[in-house]
Motif scaffolding. Structure first.
Motif, mmCIF file in Angstrom:
data_model
loop_
_atom_site.group_PDB
_atom_site.id
_atom_site.type_symbol
_atom_site.label_atom_id
_atom_site.label_comp_id
_atom_site.label_asym_id
_atom_site.label_seq_id
_atom_site.Cartn_x
_atom_site.Cartn_y
_atom_site.Cartn_z
ATOM 1 N N PRO A 73 -42.242 83.758 100.451
ATOM 2 C CA PRO A 73 -41.599 84.540 99.401
ATOM 3 C C PRO A 73 -41.984 84.146 97.987
ATOM 4 O O PRO A 73 -41.719 84.891 97.041
ATOM 5 C CB PRO A 73 -40.111 84.234 99.644
ATOM 6 N N SER A 74 -42.582 82.956 97.805
ATOM 7 C CA SER A 74 -42.829 82.454 96.451
ATOM 8 C C SER A 74 -44.227 81.866 96.355
ATOM 9 O O SER A 74 -44.932 81.709 97.362
ATOM 10 C CB SER A 74 -41.794 81.387 96.080
ATOM 11 N N GLY A 75 -44.615 81.503 95.124
ATOM 12 C CA GLY A 75 -45.964 81.008 94.882
ATOM 13 C C GLY A 75 -46.088 79.507 94.854
ATOM 14 O O GLY A 75 -47.095 78.990 94.362
ATOM 15 N N SER A 76 -45.142 78.764 95.401
ATOM 16 C CA SER A 76 -45.158 77.306 95.267
ATOM 17 C C SER A 76 -46.265 76.632 96.070
ATOM 18 O O SER A 76 -46.584 75.475 95.828
ATOM 19 C CB SER A 76 -43.804 76.721 95.687
ATOM 20 N N SER A 107 -43.309 74.452 91.571
ATOM 21 C CA SER A 107 -42.767 74.107 92.876
ATOM 22 C C SER A 107 -41.496 73.282 92.735
ATOM 23 O O SER A 107 -41.475 72.267 92.035
ATOM 24 C CB SER A 107 -43.799 73.318 93.691
ATOM 25 N N THR A 108 -40.450 73.723 93.409
ATOM 26 C CA THR A 108 -39.227 72.934 93.541
ATOM 27 C C THR A 108 -39.383 72.092 94.792
ATOM 28 O O THR A 108 -39.399 72.620 95.907
ATOM 29 C CB THR A 108 -37.994 73.845 93.667
ATOM 30 N N ASP A 109 -39.526 70.773 94.620
ATOM 31 C CA ASP A 109 -39.822 69.936 95.780
ATOM 32 C C ASP A 109 -39.157 68.571 95.660
ATOM 33 O O ASP A 109 -38.173 68.416 94.910
ATOM 34 C CB ASP A 109 -41.332 69.824 95.989
ATOM 35 N N MET A 122 -30.736 70.139 91.734
ATOM 36 C CA MET A 122 -31.146 71.419 92.330
ATOM 37 C C MET A 122 -32.568 71.376 92.867
ATOM 38 O O MET A 122 -33.239 72.400 92.983
ATOM 39 C CB MET A 122 -30.998 72.569 91.325
ATOM 40 N N GLY A 123 -33.039 70.171 93.222
ATOM 41 C CA GLY A 123 -34.347 70.047 93.850
ATOM 42 C C GLY A 123 -34.217 69.866 95.351
ATOM 43 O O GLY A 123 -33.199 70.189 95.955
#
Length: 262
Positions: free
Chosen positions: A39-42, A210-212, A220-221
């Motif tokens: 769904p995302s570009g991470s 990127s949330t990682d 919120m990671g």
């Protein structure tokens, strides 16, 4: 009467066929492969928005997160478990939000992980980066959500070229994979993270988008991910579409069908 009985038998056969199909699909999804849509570009450019893949659930065994609708909550720990390898692209359940994420496994239990100047260090050893050209995509809405990509070159008009510098990163076990750079960010310089036992450290290949694990769960990671939260390994893209719907055949990326994930 005979006609009524035949209709009743036909309805029962249809119901049985549907039930059997659902059972087979449930077993397939639970024990073998789970479908996953990016769904995302991470994870660009390894995985693009609109890639469709099957997650290999046999790779790491089974936990309470292996079944849909929390049907495997009776599993304590992990059954038939095997250890993931550094560099695997893994789908896992977020420890707090319970959403499914897909990232690359960077840190194993007991590892120290740090990013300095945008360069990854594992147990104090640099993971070399080799320049590998530029990743170019159209600056336009992507996927069902319609998010716009982030670009290293600013001020891109709709339909223009969105560019990101690409590097090939080499992990300590020899796994080579591409990463992208968009900008200097606070996540280009991090403290040293020490991965606890029974946990793993994940990062997206599109490092500045990127949330990682570089961000704690309190902020919120993702933070450190427990072993039991691993769902499976992503091995191959099955289908890919750049449009808002897979039915828009003119947006299909035929060159990505059945592409191996590295």
């Amino acid at each position: 009467m005979a006609e009524t009985a035949e209709k009743r038998d036909g309805i029962l056969e249809t119901i049985k066929t549907v039930v059997y199909a659902l059972l087979i699909a449930g077993i397939f999804r639970t024990l073998l492969f789970q479908p996953f849509w990016i769904p995302s570009g991470s994870m660009k450019d390894t995985l693009l928005v609109g890639d469709f893949l099957f997650v290999n659930k046999m790779a790491y065994g089974y936990s309470q997160y292996s079944c849909p609708f929390a049907m495997c909550s009776f599993i304590d720990g992990r059954w038939l478990g095997s250890e993931p390898e550094r560099g695997d692209v893994v789908v896992f359940r977020h420890p707090v939000t319970k959403s499914d994420f897909i990232k690359r496994l960077i840190g194993l239990p007991g590892d120290s992980v740090q990013v300095k100047g945008g360069v990854l260090y594992i147990n104090g050893t640099m993971a070399p980066q080799e320049p590998n050209g530029v990743f170019i995509e159209a600056f336009e809405k992507q996927g069902p959500v319609g998010n716009l990509p982030q670009c290293e070159n600013g001020g891109v008009p709709l339909g223009g070229e969105c560019r990101k510098s690409r590097f090939t990163e080499v992990l300590p076990n020899g796994v080579r994979h591409d990463i992208l750079n968009i900008r200097e960010s606070r996540l280009d310089d991090t403290p040293v993270y020490t991965v606890p036992e029974g946990h793993y450290f994940f990062m997206g290949d599109n490092r500045d988008n990127s949330t990682d694990s570089r961000v704690s769960q309190n902020a919120m990671g993702v933070g450190f991910v427990p072993y039991e939260n691993l769902i499976g390994r992503a091995d191959r893209v099955i289908f890919s579409s750049a449009g808002r719907s897979m039915l828009f055949f003119w947006t299909w990326r035929a060159d990505r069908f059945f592409e191996k994930i590295v």
